[in-house]
Motif scaffolding. Sequence first.
Motif, mmCIF file in Angstrom:
data_model
loop_
_atom_site.group_PDB
_atom_site.id
_atom_site.type_symbol
_atom_site.label_atom_id
_atom_site.label_comp_id
_atom_site.label_asym_id
_atom_site.label_seq_id
_atom_site.Cartn_x
_atom_site.Cartn_y
_atom_site.Cartn_z
ATOM 1 N N LYS A 150 -24.540 -13.173 -18.989
ATOM 2 C CA LYS A 150 -25.101 -12.332 -20.045
ATOM 3 C C LYS A 150 -25.964 -11.219 -19.455
ATOM 4 O O LYS A 150 -25.956 -10.081 -19.954
ATOM 5 N N SER A 151 -26.697 -11.530 -18.389
ATOM 6 C CA SER A 151 -27.508 -10.502 -17.735
ATOM 7 C C SER A 151 -26.618 -9.420 -17.137
ATOM 8 O O SER A 151 -26.931 -8.222 -17.214
ATOM 9 N N CYS A 152 -25.494 -9.835 -16.547
ATOM 10 C CA CYS A 152 -24.544 -8.858 -16.005
ATOM 11 C C CYS A 152 -23.987 -7.973 -17.112
ATOM 12 O O CYS A 152 -23.872 -6.755 -16.950
ATOM 13 N N CYS A 187 -31.445 -1.106 -11.929
ATOM 14 C CA CYS A 187 -31.583 -1.396 -10.498
ATOM 15 C C CYS A 187 -32.422 -2.654 -10.283
ATOM 16 O O CYS A 187 -32.102 -3.493 -9.428
ATOM 17 N N GLU A 188 -33.497 -2.781 -11.047
ATOM 18 C CA GLU A 188 -34.341 -3.974 -10.931
ATOM 19 C C GLU A 188 -33.589 -5.226 -11.392
ATOM 20 O O GLU A 188 -33.720 -6.298 -10.794
ATOM 21 N N LYS A 248 -32.692 -9.157 -9.815
ATOM 22 C CA LYS A 248 -32.906 -10.409 -10.541
ATOM 23 C C LYS A 248 -31.613 -11.216 -10.634
ATOM 24 O O LYS A 248 -31.626 -12.450 -10.537
ATOM 25 N N ILE A 249 -30.494 -10.531 -10.834
ATOM 26 C CA ILE A 249 -29.198 -11.219 -10.901
ATOM 27 C C ILE A 249 -28.883 -11.879 -9.560
ATOM 28 O O ILE A 249 -28.385 -13.007 -9.509
ATOM 29 N N SER A 250 -29.188 -11.186 -8.462
ATOM 30 C CA SER A 250 -28.984 -11.782 -7.138
ATOM 31 C C SER A 250 -29.840 -13.025 -6.963
ATOM 32 O O SER A 250 -29.402 -14.027 -6.379
ATOM 33 N N ASN A 251 -31.065 -12.977 -7.480
ATOM 34 C CA ASN A 251 -31.947 -14.143 -7.397
ATOM 35 C C ASN A 251 -31.394 -15.309 -8.222
ATOM 36 O O ASN A 251 -31.518 -16.479 -7.827
ATOM 37 N N ASP A 310 -19.245 -13.956 -7.863
ATOM 38 C CA ASP A 310 -18.625 -12.762 -8.456
ATOM 39 C C ASP A 310 -19.568 -12.080 -9.443
ATOM 40 O O ASP A 310 -19.606 -10.846 -9.523
ATOM 41 N N LEU A 311 -20.325 -12.865 -10.198
ATOM 42 C CA LEU A 311 -21.289 -12.263 -11.120
ATOM 43 C C LEU A 311 -22.366 -11.495 -10.359
ATOM 44 O O LEU A 311 -22.819 -10.437 -10.809
ATOM 45 N N GLU A 312 -22.764 -12.015 -9.204
ATOM 46 C CA GLU A 312 -23.748 -11.284 -8.400
ATOM 47 C C GLU A 312 -23.195 -9.923 -7.994
ATOM 48 O O GLU A 312 -23.900 -8.910 -8.060
ATOM 49 N N ARG A 313 -21.918 -9.889 -7.594
ATOM 50 C CA ARG A 313 -21.317 -8.618 -7.210
ATOM 51 C C ARG A 313 -21.261 -7.652 -8.386
ATOM 52 O O ARG A 313 -21.456 -6.450 -8.225
#
Length: 218
Positions: A29-31, A54-55, A59-62, A97-100
């Motif tokens: 959902k964040s993506c 960008c921020e 957060k998604i990577s975290n 994949d979501l991180e990407r």
Amino acid sequence: MVIEEVLCMRTNFNEELEELRRSVIQMGKSCRESIRSTCGLLSSRNKEELDEICEKSVKISNMESLIETLCNRLLLLQQPVATDLRQVSGSLKIAADLERIGINGGDIAEILLTGETDRPCQLLLDIAGAAIEMLDKGLEALENSDTALARQVIDMDDKVDELFVKFRNELTQGLLKEGSLVDQLMIGKYYERIADHVVNVAGWVIYIAEGKQVLSQK
């Protein structure tokens, strides 16, 4: 007593599996929020909102790191059966994949902040819209374990690829000034890559539900 302990362990394991599922869905959902925002900002380029994207990519990577930790704990401290193992390993792949996707959203925002983009051409908007539609449906398939919808998402990627080839060909005909051409081409490529990652997500949804590898990861 032993049976009770086993049942208790299984209950705890099921609760952690559900926590994993919720975490992956929330990451998705964040993506989706991030990528939808980039599409809306292709023309307006609001600096504050672009900075937020960008921020959010950080957060998604975290979130991916936290999901990886949870997956490792489930694998190391429990003894998952085959279906559980698919859910854990598939969730780990989906999170990657979501991180990407989140990072690609941040990349688009950075280009809009620093680049030379003119008002986006219609084909770029079409690519963005098609990628977002795939992401919406891919996340719906994930949340509902809908393998039929997941297969539809995989088929939708052909449309995005065709749009990107047409877009690239038109840009290289010199219809835009050079700086804008490069920036818009890069943005279009990021949306095309987002679609590829959604295809991977859909493939892992099918794997978790059916135990089938339906595609080579892009």
